[in-house]
Design a protein around this motif. Sequence first.
Motif, PDB file in Angstrom:
ATOM      1  N   GLU A   1       0.825  -1.207   0.000  1.00  0.00           N
ATOM      2  CA  GLU A   1       0.000   0.000   0.000  1.00  0.00           C
ATOM      3  C   GLU A   1       0.867   1.268   0.000  1.00  0.00           C
ATOM      4  N   LEU A   2       1.967   1.218   0.756  1.00  0.00           N
ATOM      5  CA  LEU A   2       2.821   2.408   0.888  1.00  0.00           C
ATOM      6  C   LEU A   2       3.800   2.559  -0.276  1.00  0.00           C
ATOM      7  N   PHE A   3       4.272   1.439  -0.849  1.00  0.00           N
ATOM      8  CA  PHE A   3       5.341   1.508  -1.857  1.00  0.00           C
ATOM      9  C   PHE A   3       4.997   0.682  -3.095  1.00  0.00           C
ATOM     10  N   LEU A   4       3.775   0.834  -3.570  1.00  0.00           N
ATOM     11  CA  LEU A   4       3.310   0.048  -4.708  1.00  0.00           C
ATOM     12  C   LEU A   4       4.167   0.284  -5.948  1.00  0.00           C
ATOM     13  N   GLU A   5       4.511   1.544  -6.206  1.00  0.00           N
ATOM     14  CA  GLU A   5       5.294   1.868  -7.395  1.00  0.00           C
ATOM     15  C   GLU A   5       6.662   1.194  -7.361  1.00  0.00           C
ATOM     16  N   ASP A   6       7.309   1.226  -6.190  1.00  0.00           N
ATOM     17  CA  ASP A   6       8.621   0.585  -6.054  1.00  0.00           C
ATOM     18  C   ASP A   6       8.516  -0.925  -6.276  1.00  0.00           C
ATOM     19  N   ILE A   7       7.426  -1.515  -5.789  1.00  0.00           N
ATOM     20  CA  ILE A   7       7.247  -2.958  -5.944  1.00  0.00           C
ATOM     21  C   ILE A   7       7.023  -3.314  -7.405  1.00  0.00           C
ATOM     22  N   GLU A   8       6.204  -2.525  -8.089  1.00  0.00           N
ATOM     23  CA  GLU A   8       5.919  -2.782  -9.500  1.00  0.00           C
ATOM     24  C   GLU A   8       7.167  -2.630 -10.366  1.00  0.00           C
ATOM     25  N   GLU A   9       8.047  -1.702  -9.980  1.00  0.00           N
ATOM     26  CA  GLU A   9       9.277  -1.478 -10.734  1.00  0.00           C
ATOM     27  C   GLU A   9      10.389  -2.459 -10.349  1.00  0.00           C
ATOM     28  N   GLY A  10      10.105  -3.297  -9.361  1.00  0.00           N
ATOM     29  CA  GLY A  10      11.078  -4.306  -8.948  1.00  0.00           C
ATOM     30  C   GLY A  10      12.131  -3.798  -7.988  1.00  0.00           C
ATOM     31  N   ASN A  11      11.914  -2.601  -7.436  1.00  0.00           N
ATOM     32  CA  ASN A  11      12.898  -2.049  -6.490  1.00  0.00           C
ATOM     33  C   ASN A  11      12.705  -2.577  -5.077  1.00  0.00           C
ATOM     34  N   ILE A  12      11.538  -3.148  -4.807  1.00  0.00           N
ATOM     35  CA  ILE A  12      11.278  -3.788  -3.514  1.00  0.00           C
ATOM     36  C   ILE A  12      10.723  -5.178  -3.790  1.00  0.00           C
ATOM     37  N   ILE A  13      11.343  -6.202  -3.208  1.00  0.00           N
ATOM     38  CA  ILE A  13      10.843  -7.572  -3.314  1.00  0.00           C
ATOM     39  C   ILE A  13      10.531  -8.077  -1.906  1.00  0.00           C
ATOM     40  N   ILE A  14       9.383  -8.785  -1.775  1.00  0.00           N
ATOM     41  CA  ILE A  14       8.892  -9.190  -0.454  1.00  0.00           C
ATOM     42  C   ILE A  14       8.731 -10.703  -0.408  1.00  0.00           C
ATOM     43  N   ASP A  15       9.299 -11.318   0.630  1.00  0.00           N
ATOM     44  CA  ASP A  15       9.090 -12.732   0.920  1.00  0.00           C
ATOM     45  C   ASP A  15       8.387 -12.863   2.266  1.00  0.00           C
ATOM     46  N   ILE A  16       7.377 -13.750   2.342  1.00  0.00           N
ATOM     47  CA  ILE A  16       6.697 -13.996   3.615  1.00  0.00           C
ATOM     48  C   ILE A  16       7.591 -14.874   4.490  1.00  0.00           C
ATOM     49  N   LEU A  17       7.600 -14.594   5.804  1.00  0.00           N
ATOM     50  CA  LEU A  17       8.426 -15.327   6.761  1.00  0.00           C
ATOM     51  C   LEU A  17       8.137 -16.826   6.727  1.00  0.00           C
ATOM     52  N   ASP A  18       9.182 -17.634   6.638  1.00  0.00           N
ATOM     53  CA  ASP A  18       9.098 -19.089   6.757  1.00  0.00           C
ATOM     54  C   ASP A  18       9.824 -19.484   8.039  1.00  0.00           C
ATOM     55  N   PRO A  19       9.080 -19.753   9.134  1.00  0.00           N
ATOM     56  CA  PRO A  19       9.726 -20.014  10.436  1.00  0.00           C
ATOM     57  C   PRO A  19      10.759 -21.132  10.393  1.00  0.00           C
ATOM     58  N   ASP A  20      10.580 -22.101   9.499  1.00  0.00           N
ATOM     59  CA  ASP A  20      11.512 -23.238   9.434  1.00  0.00           C
ATOM     60  C   ASP A  20      12.702 -22.964   8.524  1.00  0.00           C
ATOM     61  N   ASN A  21      12.704 -21.816   7.874  1.00  0.00           N
ATOM     62  CA  ASN A  21      13.761 -21.523   6.905  1.00  0.00           C
ATOM     63  C   ASN A  21      14.279 -20.098   7.063  1.00  0.00           C
ATOM     64  N   MET A  22      14.211 -19.571   8.300  1.00  0.00           N
ATOM     65  CA  MET A  22      14.536 -18.161   8.537  1.00  0.00           C
ATOM     66  C   MET A  22      15.976 -17.829   8.165  1.00  0.00           C
ATOM     67  N   GLU A  23      16.906 -18.756   8.510  1.00  0.00           N
ATOM     68  CA  GLU A  23      18.320 -18.463   8.293  1.00  0.00           C
ATOM     69  C   GLU A  23      18.664 -18.294   6.810  1.00  0.00           C
ATOM     70  N   LYS A  24      17.880 -18.916   5.934  1.00  0.00           N
ATOM     71  CA  LYS A  24      18.198 -18.893   4.499  1.00  0.00           C
ATOM     72  C   LYS A  24      17.473 -17.786   3.741  1.00  0.00           C
ATOM     73  N   GLN A  25      16.466 -17.160   4.392  1.00  0.00           N
ATOM     74  CA  GLN A  25      15.649 -16.208   3.646  1.00  0.00           C
ATOM     75  C   GLN A  25      16.429 -14.970   3.217  1.00  0.00           C
ATOM     76  N   GLY A  26      17.357 -14.516   4.048  1.00  0.00           N
ATOM     77  CA  GLY A  26      18.176 -13.370   3.667  1.00  0.00           C
ATOM     78  C   GLY A  26      19.044 -13.691   2.464  1.00  0.00           C
ATOM     79  N   LYS A  27      19.620 -14.900   2.456  1.00  0.00           N
ATOM     80  CA  LYS A  27      20.470 -15.319   1.343  1.00  0.00           C
ATOM     81  C   LYS A  27      19.657 -15.426   0.056  1.00  0.00           C
ATOM     82  N   ILE A  28      18.409 -15.888   0.180  1.00  0.00           N
ATOM     83  CA  ILE A  28      17.537 -15.997  -0.994  1.00  0.00           C
ATOM     84  C   ILE A  28      17.264 -14.618  -1.590  1.00  0.00           C
ATOM     85  N   LEU A  29      16.952 -13.652  -0.724  1.00  0.00           N
ATOM     86  CA  LEU A  29      16.709 -12.284  -1.201  1.00  0.00           C
ATOM     87  C   LEU A  29      17.966 -11.697  -1.836  1.00  0.00           C
TER      88      LEU A  29
END
Length: 623
Positions: free
Chosen positions: A20-48
């Motif tokens: 809602e706050l940064f729709l334009e940035d998301i559409e342009e690919g400047n912000i990418i969002i991953d939902i938290l995976d409690p069983d895979n938290m350590e790897k989520q930063g590396k994935i991003l």
Amino acid sequence: MNKKIGVVASDIELKNSIMELFLEDIEEGNIIIDILDPDNMEKQGKILESKGAKVVVARSGSYRHISGTVNIPIVRLKITTIDILQAVKRARKYMKEIVLVIWDEVYFNYDEWKDIIKAEIILEKFKEKDEIKGKVEKYRDKKEEVIIVGSGIACVLAREYGMDNVFINATKESIYDTIKYAKELLDNLEEEKFKTEVLKTILDGVHDAVIAVDNEHRVILYNERAQELLGKDAEYVMKENLLEVLPCLGFMIDILENKVDKHGEIKYLDDLIITTNTSILKVDGRTYGVLCSFQDITKLQKLEKKIRYELNKKGLYAKYRFENLIANDPIMKETIEKAKKVGASDCTVIIYGESGTGKEMIAQGMHNISQRKDSPFVAINCAALSENLLESELFGYEEGAFTGARKGGKPGLFELAHGGTILLDEINSISLNLQAKLLRVLEEKEIMRIGSDYVIPLDVRVIAAANEELKRKVDDGSFRRDLFYRLSILQVNIPPLRKRKKDIIPLFSYYLERLADSNIDTYINEDVEEKLINYNWPGNVRELRNVAQGYLLLDEINLDEGEIIRHSNFEKSNLKGALDLRKINKFIEEKVIDMLLKQGLTKTEIANMLGISRTALWKKINK
């Protein structure tokens, strides 16, 4: 520069708020969002990071578990007191006892707010992710009476147990401020990346005279050595047009315009001959300027010649064997027996001993008793050279590796010692940077010359020597712990001369016989022996040799009175009154003349040596 922001959203609600706050940035690919995976938290930063993110935004547990797993900055979306109060407000509607499950690093003072909240809260704080399950599970039997308020993991667990729960959402203000901060951080990183690239280019070139200009030809870097060589102070050069203040360096502008690096070029600047390395400054493909490092080639050649002479004058062989060592004292006999056992092995060893105790002689003895005795023995004093010179001498370099590098390159001492032994004396003096490179040599048994892109396998035994305990340097942080343990597989401690008193007189006699002419009497009386034995010998065997040489010349022992160990009260009566320097000089003259006569010299020869007439010498003899 890519300015992509990665976000680990603790739930879908947080993701929607960011959209809602940064729709334009998301559409342009400047912000990418991953939902938290409690069983895979350590790897989520590396994935991003793999998706191109240059900074990661995460909350609480996600932030803690991602930290240290990525090579990019992490920005924390903090849980604020307002976030908690709003979650508690929603939980009150359930008319149940509230259990607040939060990380221990989240600040929330319940006592300050309990009168306003008007609700009983049980505060459950945890330090590790694995504790969350226990914090929630303990209220499972009371699920009809309590409601869980907490982070994403706590709420997921509560839902699994059929318990009511309220997630602590971030306010839109917090979200906005955090994403804005991440954007500003990326802007600053772009500027810092340029500065880092300038520094890296300097370090990759020769650490000598350095000049850099920007795309407008303005001087942006001009070090002290450049001022010395070119004779112009920085205040008259910095931010000025290069062609106006230093027209002799106009070749830098040519290279900037052609955008082609030039290395190892020789340039003539009036009465100065220099070798240059000139590189284009680029960041992400964009040109920001040009940098030139150079040296006075004449001085460099002289310095290299001097260093090589000092290092090679000993040759690549070990001339001392254990049977050459004088060891009558039990403590020294024991040391040599241990050194023989250590020498027969092929392990890395460290030799400890004060200056002058004979560490290199012991090292040579170890080499000559080992299976490597027919191979080279190379020794280098690590304290005698600067870090850069020591590195080039140890590892060698390729042609063009740095300004003034010898044509065809040069093998390092490790290469010269291949198949044999290398002694690294005073290893306690080397820098942390060189310690890391030495550790790699010991572990990988290979080296890479400076300026090379291939490794050279090695078969070298390393013997290190130090005049101080490396453990102390490890404790104060000036010596790597891993290198210390790698060097200390075997250890030999050479006792100081003061602890091997039975060796003092035999060593002194040995040096008298070795240094004296055949017709000089080398008898040592009891008074001299007593002085020698009771002396502390701070300079060890090296000092004893010098004292023996002085004894041959003056027929007296010249020792530091402060280092003599006294066994009785010192009589001060003989020191009363002033010293007569004329009598002392006369005494020395008589001793020198007497010694020269004993050596068989004629009076004419002695007079010529002393620079006096034969008559004057006759008067001195017959006074």
